[in-house]
Design an enzyme around this catalytic site. Structure first.
Site, PDB file in Angstrom:
ATOM      1  N   HIS B  51       0.817  -1.207   0.000  1.00  0.00           N
ATOM      2  CA  HIS B  51       0.000   0.000   0.000  1.00  0.00           C
ATOM      3  C   HIS B  51       0.860   1.271   0.000  1.00  0.00           C
ATOM      4  O   HIS B  51       0.559   2.236  -0.692  1.00  0.00           O
ATOM      5  CB  HIS B  51      -0.904  -0.030   1.227  1.00  0.00           C
ATOM      6  CG  HIS B  51      -1.925   1.060   1.258  1.00  0.00           C
ATOM      7  ND1 HIS B  51      -3.099   0.988   0.552  1.00  0.00           N
ATOM      8  CD2 HIS B  51      -1.936   2.243   1.911  1.00  0.00           C
ATOM      9  CE1 HIS B  51      -3.802   2.086   0.767  1.00  0.00           C
ATOM     10  NE2 HIS B  51      -3.125   2.863   1.585  1.00  0.00           N
ATOM     11  N   HIS B  97     -10.380   2.861  -1.117  1.00  0.00           N
ATOM     12  CA  HIS B  97     -10.560   2.454   0.274  1.00  0.00           C
ATOM     13  C   HIS B  97     -11.376   1.173   0.290  1.00  0.00           C
ATOM     14  O   HIS B  97     -12.376   1.054   0.992  1.00  0.00           O
ATOM     15  CB  HIS B  97     -11.226   3.568   1.095  1.00  0.00           C
ATOM     16  CG  HIS B  97     -10.462   3.899   2.340  1.00  0.00           C
ATOM     17  ND1 HIS B  97     -11.045   4.228   3.523  1.00  0.00           N
ATOM     18  CD2 HIS B  97      -9.126   3.916   2.571  1.00  0.00           C
ATOM     19  CE1 HIS B  97     -10.103   4.461   4.436  1.00  0.00           C
ATOM     20  NE2 HIS B  97      -8.936   4.280   3.880  1.00  0.00           N
TER      21      HIS B  97
END
Lengths: 231, 784
Positions: B51, B97
């Site tokens: 990430h 998200h």
């Protein structure tokens, strides 16, 4: 003639009201911080939309205790013009300047869309530029716009013609389908006994410029300017 | 992951639980020249997570075009920035998200919005618009008419779960954006089986900043104070970034505590305070604490300025007592910022935050060493050279393997096209299908008008449009992606995503100038997923070059897999365009009867074999036939570019009354959508081109736009189009009240617009079984 727009932490339509008063109605306007004790000689006060203090506890419940609201209450009691838009309406109800309360929408969801409202009374400083029964298209954007008051209050509002706007169809009929939030008798806006304080859920500042799709809302600001000019 | 948040000692087991391989741990030891402390291990684990480090994608992302005369800031900062003229610049970015939104839909989506907004105002820009690209599993159990459907019927429990994820995500986005006070201009909401256990929530935000007031996330000036501002640090969100770098399993629900909780009110205060603090001129650099929280901002700000940040954790405002350094450094509590102020001027900054009632504390200083140093009670608990966390982070050229989707490339034999006499029921069905129907239920929950700039909000045009106050200009923006097409052909599908979002922007009259991308994929450790990724990057690169929309930033989301099942490769493109004169904006809606309809077409239509193969990727195949086969439609990028230029010129010439691009559902759906707002009908007279009528009506050929104009202007538009090599065929006219479509003189669709609109407008609510307002309004209303 000077307008004052209140700024609470969490207000988010303060700059919109400021923009429309200064650029469209072309009047002097200033922002008033929630902690200020006085209104800097403003002739009209706008309590703007948004989420004052995050709407924590209950919409408007904390904002009514802001220092600036003491000054606004005094100003209103001496006849000063005060308009509460959306969250501003909720704050005015919590402050006791207007009767009743705004509950959660019946659909239980936030609703943002243009709606039609009928002008029920043109004899106020906020609607003197409108025709009686005129249908205005003005957007709403709220989670808690479901107006409620007790029966005696409702009787009084009706008797004194203090219901200023009602949600209606595009033909001006007061119908259940035209009611976006379950408000008692389709009430979209009411004024105080002295008619100098108005609360309304629709956002007139969002319908004040042609390129944004409509100019019906600007009539509210023009009415205020006209009323102040006569004072 | 261990429930014990601060393990006592580092064992191979602990290393594994931190998502680090034995080789990576060995590299950490080499970089430090010693064993890391447990806090340092935690810091490495988040900074080296997929990430934060982009370790699998970085080698490919380098291929993307990132420059043009408009680009002020490309990838690498909190957001990309382009110049839009008159001294104004615009910052924009899209971010995923996905993982948190599956585990806790409301907070996951809300904090997604919060995170992307901070990325924008960190750069000094006031957010003026947001959009979302949302993908969910099926919300109906319809599988089409096929006797042997490719789709299996999803169990009812899964449909209910998808409903609740959709409800949660939409209300989370609404609650955050509405309170913050930024208009939501829509985006896209799509449904497909593969997103059932892996919904995609991609949030886009755009802000405006004066060119001279742009701020960067770069520390400088030895001795300058480091100031922590905003919310207090709690134990929420620890290891969020690591969680986003793993696949889902049955135990993922247990990770709910890893999802952060948002407070949009605090974010609104943070916005106002940060912009006001920047105005003092005492701010040197600023970065938000998003993924990896204090860790990421501390090392990245130092790294960018080739200096170091030294912080004392005792001074960090804390929500809970007894937090360990490990927990403080890894917390992903929301609504926090780290900024570097000019030495001696810190009071000016602190005063602003005090005015807004926010915590602001000097927690450290800039040091003349490229190192992040973390102290607690005066003791060093972590000391890591910044490059070890950033430049030295692992980069993998992962194995790739060509992959073929397990579907037929030819039309299955049992499919019969061209036999039905009346296609009106099919048009009805398509208009009411979840992917095509009105998304009013979604976007009416969003404040789309706050800030009084919204010229075209959600559900109206192909793109969202906001004016720029004080200028004649407007900015157009659109999000688009098609996972199914990328599944069938990743490269071609990705080219379509760029072309379609740019075309949407062009349909508003604006010129597309730049793009941001959100790349949603499965597990990159699988060679076929990595191949899909590389193909998609190639496709985006080609299309962005051809259409002159460089990528200024974005985000990669890997590990979108549950129980080993990956989502379709799903790149989502956000394209931003500039409209020089807001009065020249175009809308998709027909204005009145008696207007001519033209189909602007970049490419020639294909033959029967092509049309049938491409038809398998359409909404019609999915929704009506319950099948999937073939390829995405062919796309010629030069022709697409020509079409978009032609569109800009005809719209700017003021001869076009409406423009709407042909996408999901094909020409018939496109024209129906043009009819709805004003209740104006249309009659189309199409040539069959020796294709089945279904392909003519519902085929999704690329590079097509339906425009309406005054009859007098037809010749002029055709001449303009010819100049660009674009076809402009007269296909019909607007009429009152009905939609009628004829192919080779035979009527195949005939229905009142009101009926079609009803099917389209109410489908989503019906699918969600929401109570209609009518039923809920109490009976106290009396006629007056």
């Amino acid at each position: 003639m000077k307008f004052g727009v209140l700024v609470f932490p969490g207000s988010n339509c303060d700059h919109d009201a400021y923009w429309v008063v200064s650029q469209v109605a072309q009047q002097p306007v200033t922002l008033l911080w929630h902690e200020s004790q006085e209104l800097e000689n403003c002739d009209a006060i706008i309590v703007p939309g948004g989420f004052a203090y995050g709407d924590y506890l209950r919409t408007g419940a904390i904002a009514r205790f802001a220092p600036v609201m003491d000054a606004v209450c005094k100003f209103a009691k001496s006849g000063g013009l005060v308009i509460g838009i959306c969250n501003g309406f909720q704050i005015l109800c919590e402050s006791g300047l207007l009767p009743g309360a705004l509950m959660r929408n019946v659909g239980l969801k936030y609703v943002c869309k243009p709606v039609q409202v009928r002008v029920e009374n043109t004899d106020t400083p906020f609607t003197n530029s409108c025709r009686q029964g005129e249908v205005l298209t003005i957007p709403i954007g709220h989670m808690d716009g479901n107006y409620f008051c007790d029966q005696p209050t409702l009787e009084a509002l009706k008797r004194d013609q203090r219901i200023v706007f009602r949600y209606c169809s595009s033909q001006g009929e007061i119908t259940r389908e035209a009611n976006p939030n379950g408000s008692l008798e389709n009430i979209a806006g009411i004024c105080s006994e002295g008619r100098n304080v108005l609360g309304m859920m629709p956002h007139p500042e969002r319908a004040s410029e042609r390129e944004l799709g409509g100019t019906d809302g600007v009539k509210v600001f023009h009415s205020m300017v006209a009323a102040l000019a006569l004072r | 992951m261990s429930p014990v948040l601060s393990p006592a000692a580092i064992t191979p087991e602990v290393v594994r639980e931190h998502g680090l391989s034995p080789e990576e741990y060995e590299k950490i030891r080499q970089l430090l020249g010693r064993e890391p402390t447990i806090t340092e291990l935690g810091i490495f684990s988040v900074m080296w997570s997929e990430h934060c480090s982009y370790k699998s994608s970085r080698v490919h992302l380098r291929r993307l075009p990132t420059r043009s005369r408009h680009v002020v800031q490309g990838p690498g900062e909190n957001a990309g920035i382009i110049d839009i003229g008159d001294g104004w610049a615009c910052a924009f970015k899209i971010e995923s998200h996905n993982h948190p939104s599956f585990i806790e839909p409301f907070q996951g989506a809300a904090t997604g919005v919060g995170g992307i907004l901070r990325d924008i105002f960190t750069m000094g820009a006031r957010p003026v618009a947001v959009m979302d690209s949302l993908r969910f599993g099926p919300i109906t159990n319809r599988t089409g008419q096929s006797p042997v459907p490719t789709r299996s019927v999803p169990p009812q429990a899964e449909i209910h779960k998808n409903h609740s994820i959709l409800e949660g995500v939409v209300s989370g986005i609404a609650s955050y954006g509405n309170c913050f006070g930024v208009p939501n201009l829509g985006g896209e909401t799509k449904f497909e089986d593969c997103y059932s256990r892996n919904p995609l929530v991609n949030a886009f935000a755009l802000g405006l900043v004066r060119r001279e007031n742009i701020y960067y996330a770069k520390a400088s000036g030895e001795g300058n104070p480091v100031i922590y501002v905003g919310a207090k640090t709690g134990r929420d969100g620890i290891h969020g970034a690591t969680m986003a770098s793993e696949e889902f399993s049955e135990t993922s629900e247990a990770k709910r505590p890893n999802v952060q909780v948002g407070d949009p009110f605090l974010e609104k205060l943070l916005l106002e305070a940060c912009l006001e603090a920047m105005e003092t001129g005492a701010v040197v650099g600023i970065q938000d604490m998003g993924a990896a929280g204090l860790t990421c901002s501390t090392c990245e700000m130092g790294a960018r300025g080739h200096v170091g940040l030294e912080i004392e954790l005792d001074r960090v405002p804390q929500r809970e007592t007894g937090m360990s350094p490990y927990e403080i450094m890894l917390s992903e509590s929301q609504e926090r910022m780290l900024l570097v102020a000019a030495q001696g001027r810190e009071q000016e900054v602190l005063r602003v935050f005090e005015k807004w009632g926010l915590d602001a504390v000097v927690v450290g200083r800039v040091i003349n060493q490229d190192t992040m140093r973390v102290l607690q009670h005066g003791q060093v608990v972590a000391e890591i050279p910044n490059p070890a966390l950033t430049d030295e982070a692992p980069v993998y050229a992962r194995l790739m393997e060509r992959w073929e989707p397990p579907v037929s490339r030819d039309m299955p034999e049992h499919i019969r096209l061209g036999e039905a006499e009346d296609l009106t029921p099919e048009l009805h069905q398509l208009l009411a299908s979840p992917n095509i129907c009105s998304k009013r239920w979604v976007h009416e929950q969003y404040d789309s008008m706050v800030q009084v700039n919204t010229v075209e909000g959600p559900g109206g045009g192909d793109a969202g449009l906001i004016r720029v106050k004080g200028t004649k200009r407007a900015l157009a923006m659109a999000l688009d992606g098609n996972g199914r097409w990328c599944y069938l052909d990743p490269k071609l599908g990705a080219m379509h995503a760029v072309a379609e979002s740019a075309r949407n922007v062009a349909c508003s009259g604006a010129t597309p100038v730049a793009a941001t991308n959100c790349l949603n994929f499965g597990n990159p450790e699988k060679p076929e997923i990595m191949w899909q990724f590389a193909q998609v990057i190639d496709g985006i690169t080609r299309a962005c070059e051809e259409l002159e929309v460089p990528i200024t930033g974005g985000n990669v989301s890997f590990y979108n897999e549950t129980l080993g099942e990956a989502i379709y490769p799903t790149p989502v493109l956000g394209v931003v365009g500039i409209l020089e004169d807001v009065d020249r904006a175009a809308w998709p809606h027909f204005r009145e009867p008696g207007r001519s309809l033209l189909l602007l077409r970049g490419s020639e239509p294909g033959d029967l074999t092509d049309a049938q193969a491409e038809f398998g990727s359409s909404e019609y195949a999915q929704e009506v036939l319950g099948e999937l086969w073939g390829f995405p439609p062919a796309l010629e990028l030069e022709k697409e570019a020509a079409l978009q230029k032609c569109l800009a010129e005809t719209i700017q010439a003021g001869v076009v009354e409406s423009a709407h691009d042909v996408s999901e559902g094909g020409l018939a759906v496109t024209v129906a959508e043009c009819c709805f707002r004003n209740g104006v009908g249309a009659r189309l007279e199409l040539a069959g081109n020796e294709l089945p009528a279904e392909c003519r009506l519902f085929g999704e050929d690329a590079s097509q736009v339906v425009i309406s104009c005054d009859q007098q202007q037809v010749r002029r538009i055709q001449q303009l189009a010819e100049k660009f090599g674009v076809a402009a065929d007269l296909i019909g006219a607007t009429i009152a009240g009905n939609l009628e479509i004829m192919v080779d003189g035979k009527t195949v669709v005939s229905a009142p617009v009101t009926e079609l609109r009803e099917a389209w407008a109410t489908a989503l609510e019906r699918a969600l079984h929401t109570e209609t307002e009518e039923r809920l309004v109490p009976a106290v209303i009396q006629k007056s």
